[in-house]
Design a protein around this motif. Structure first.
Motif, PDB file in Angstrom:
ATOM      1  N   ALA A  38       0.763  -1.302   0.055  1.00  0.00           N
ATOM      2  CA  ALA A  38       0.090  -0.146   0.171  1.00  0.00           C
ATOM      3  C   ALA A  38       0.844   1.329   0.028  1.00  0.00           C
ATOM      4  CB  ALA A  38      -0.829   0.223   1.051  1.00  0.00           C
ATOM      5  N   GLN A  39       2.076   1.195   0.650  1.00  0.00           N
ATOM      6  CA  GLN A  39       2.621   2.630   0.605  1.00  0.00           C
ATOM      7  C   GLN A  39       3.180   2.913  -0.710  1.00  0.00           C
ATOM      8  OE1 GLN A  39       3.670  -0.291   2.214  1.00  0.00           O
ATOM      9  NE2 GLN A  39       5.935  -0.683   1.974  1.00  0.00           N
ATOM     10  N   VAL A  40       3.334   1.972  -1.670  1.00  0.00           N
ATOM     11  CA  VAL A  40       3.740   2.156  -3.181  1.00  0.00           C
ATOM     12  C   VAL A  40       2.600   3.254  -3.545  1.00  0.00           C
ATOM     13  CG1 VAL A  40       4.054   1.431  -5.461  1.00  0.00           C
ATOM     14  CG2 VAL A  40       5.125   0.337  -3.435  1.00  0.00           C
ATOM     15  N   TYR A  41       1.536   2.726  -3.615  1.00  0.00           N
ATOM     16  CA  TYR A  41       0.255   3.696  -3.875  1.00  0.00           C
ATOM     17  C   TYR A  41       0.280   4.920  -3.298  1.00  0.00           C
ATOM     18  CZ  TYR A  41      -1.361  -0.693  -5.939  1.00  0.00           C
ATOM     19  OH  TYR A  41      -1.182  -1.972  -6.627  1.00  0.00           O
ATOM     20  N   PHE A  47       2.462  12.178  -4.044  1.00  0.00           N
ATOM     21  CA  PHE A  47       3.352  13.016  -4.819  1.00  0.00           C
ATOM     22  C   PHE A  47       2.114  13.813  -5.764  1.00  0.00           C
ATOM     23  CE2 PHE A  47       4.849  13.383  -9.343  1.00  0.00           C
ATOM     24  CZ  PHE A  47       5.881  14.403  -9.011  1.00  0.00           C
ATOM     25  N   LEU A  48       1.218  13.231  -6.413  1.00  0.00           N
ATOM     26  CA  LEU A  48       0.108  13.864  -7.125  1.00  0.00           C
ATOM     27  C   LEU A  48      -0.690  14.627  -6.505  1.00  0.00           C
ATOM     28  CD1 LEU A  48      -0.867  10.793  -9.268  1.00  0.00           C
ATOM     29  CD2 LEU A  48       0.670  12.470 -10.078  1.00  0.00           C
ATOM     30  N   ALA A  49      -0.794  14.517  -5.216  1.00  0.00           N
ATOM     31  CA  ALA A  49      -1.630  15.309  -4.465  1.00  0.00           C
ATOM     32  C   ALA A  49      -1.114  16.621  -4.119  1.00  0.00           C
ATOM     33  CB  ALA A  49      -2.276  14.770  -3.232  1.00  0.00           C
ATOM     34  N   SER A  50       0.364  16.576  -4.158  1.00  0.00           N
ATOM     35  CA  SER A  50       1.235  17.964  -3.769  1.00  0.00           C
ATOM     36  C   SER A  50       1.245  18.842  -4.999  1.00  0.00           C
ATOM     37  CB  SER A  50       2.667  17.440  -3.339  1.00  0.00           C
ATOM     38  OG  SER A  50       3.374  16.864  -4.643  1.00  0.00           O
ATOM     39  N   ASN A  51       0.486  18.638  -5.991  1.00  0.00           N
ATOM     40  CA  ASN A  51       0.448  19.515  -7.053  1.00  0.00           C
ATOM     41  C   ASN A  51       1.555  19.821  -7.559  1.00  0.00           C
ATOM     42  OD1 ASN A  51      -1.092  21.075  -8.873  1.00  0.00           O
ATOM     43  ND2 ASN A  51      -1.005  22.905  -7.682  1.00  0.00           N
ATOM     44  N   PRO A  62      10.690   6.316  -8.597  1.00  0.00           N
ATOM     45  CA  PRO A  62      10.365   5.343  -7.419  1.00  0.00           C
ATOM     46  C   PRO A  62      11.497   5.442  -6.352  1.00  0.00           C
ATOM     47  CG  PRO A  62      10.268   4.058  -9.334  1.00  0.00           C
ATOM     48  CD  PRO A  62      11.036   5.244  -9.889  1.00  0.00           C
ATOM     49  N   THR A  63      11.008   5.206  -5.049  1.00  0.00           N
ATOM     50  CA  THR A  63      12.029   5.235  -3.905  1.00  0.00           C
ATOM     51  C   THR A  63      12.882   4.265  -4.163  1.00  0.00           C
ATOM     52  OG1 THR A  63      10.655   3.573  -2.576  1.00  0.00           O
ATOM     53  CG2 THR A  63      10.120   5.893  -2.451  1.00  0.00           C
ATOM     54  N   PRO A  64      14.068   4.449  -3.578  1.00  0.00           N
ATOM     55  CA  PRO A  64      15.183   3.314  -3.714  1.00  0.00           C
ATOM     56  C   PRO A  64      14.764   1.699  -3.297  1.00  0.00           C
ATOM     57  CG  PRO A  64      16.061   5.204  -2.458  1.00  0.00           C
ATOM     58  CD  PRO A  64      14.685   5.330  -2.762  1.00  0.00           C
ATOM     59  N   GLU A  65      13.665   1.608  -2.305  1.00  0.00           N
ATOM     60  CA  GLU A  65      13.249   0.419  -1.994  1.00  0.00           C
ATOM     61  C   GLU A  65      12.355  -0.145  -3.021  1.00  0.00           C
ATOM     62  OE1 GLU A  65      14.325   2.893   1.420  1.00  0.00           O
ATOM     63  OE2 GLU A  65      12.769   3.152  -0.148  1.00  0.00           O
ATOM     64  N   MET A  66      11.602   0.837  -3.789  1.00  0.00           N
ATOM     65  CA  MET A  66      10.705   0.189  -4.862  1.00  0.00           C
ATOM     66  C   MET A  66      11.797  -0.255  -5.853  1.00  0.00           C
ATOM     67  SD  MET A  66       7.740   2.953  -5.084  1.00  0.00           S
ATOM     68  CE  MET A  66       7.398   3.938  -3.938  1.00  0.00           C
TER      69      MET A  66
END
Length: 113
Positions: A38-41, A47-51, A62-66
């Protein structure tokens, strides 16, 4: 078909009675795990909500973990060792990547203009 007997609270019993014949379907859905954590979504939605600006969109990755998880999945896929669950996860990462590419492509005119 197997029959299962459960003891539940009166309140839950009333809620289940309202569900009726859909209970097996709802139980099956509740047992399904998302293909990716869920943390991927959440990361993408936050990010998208941050305009973000067009530049931020172009730089989004993607994050380094992703990235590490994706490398692992691709390595296992190339070796022919993916489990069905891992295959679903890899497919979902591919869908997410496609979506991100589409979002970035929609902002190219802002970046080059």
């Amino acid at each position: 078909m197997p029959r299962i007997t459960l003891e539940v609270s009166e309140e839950l019993s009333q809620q289940l009675a309202q569900v009726g014949d859909r209970l097996p379907e709802l139980l099956a859905l509740s047992l399904q795990q998302p293909a990716v954590p869920a943390q991927v979504y959440r990361y993408i939605l936050d990010f998208l909500a941050s305009n973000p600006t067009p530049e931020q969109i172009a730089e989004f990755k993607p994050t380094p973990e992703m990235q590490e998880r994706l490398r692992t999945l691709l390595t296992r896929s190339n070796a022919g060792k993916l489990t069905p669950t891992e295959l679903k996860e890899l497919d979902e990462y591919e869908r997410i990547e496609h979506l991100v590419v589409m979002i970035k492509a929609g902002n190219l005119s802002y970046l080059t203009g």
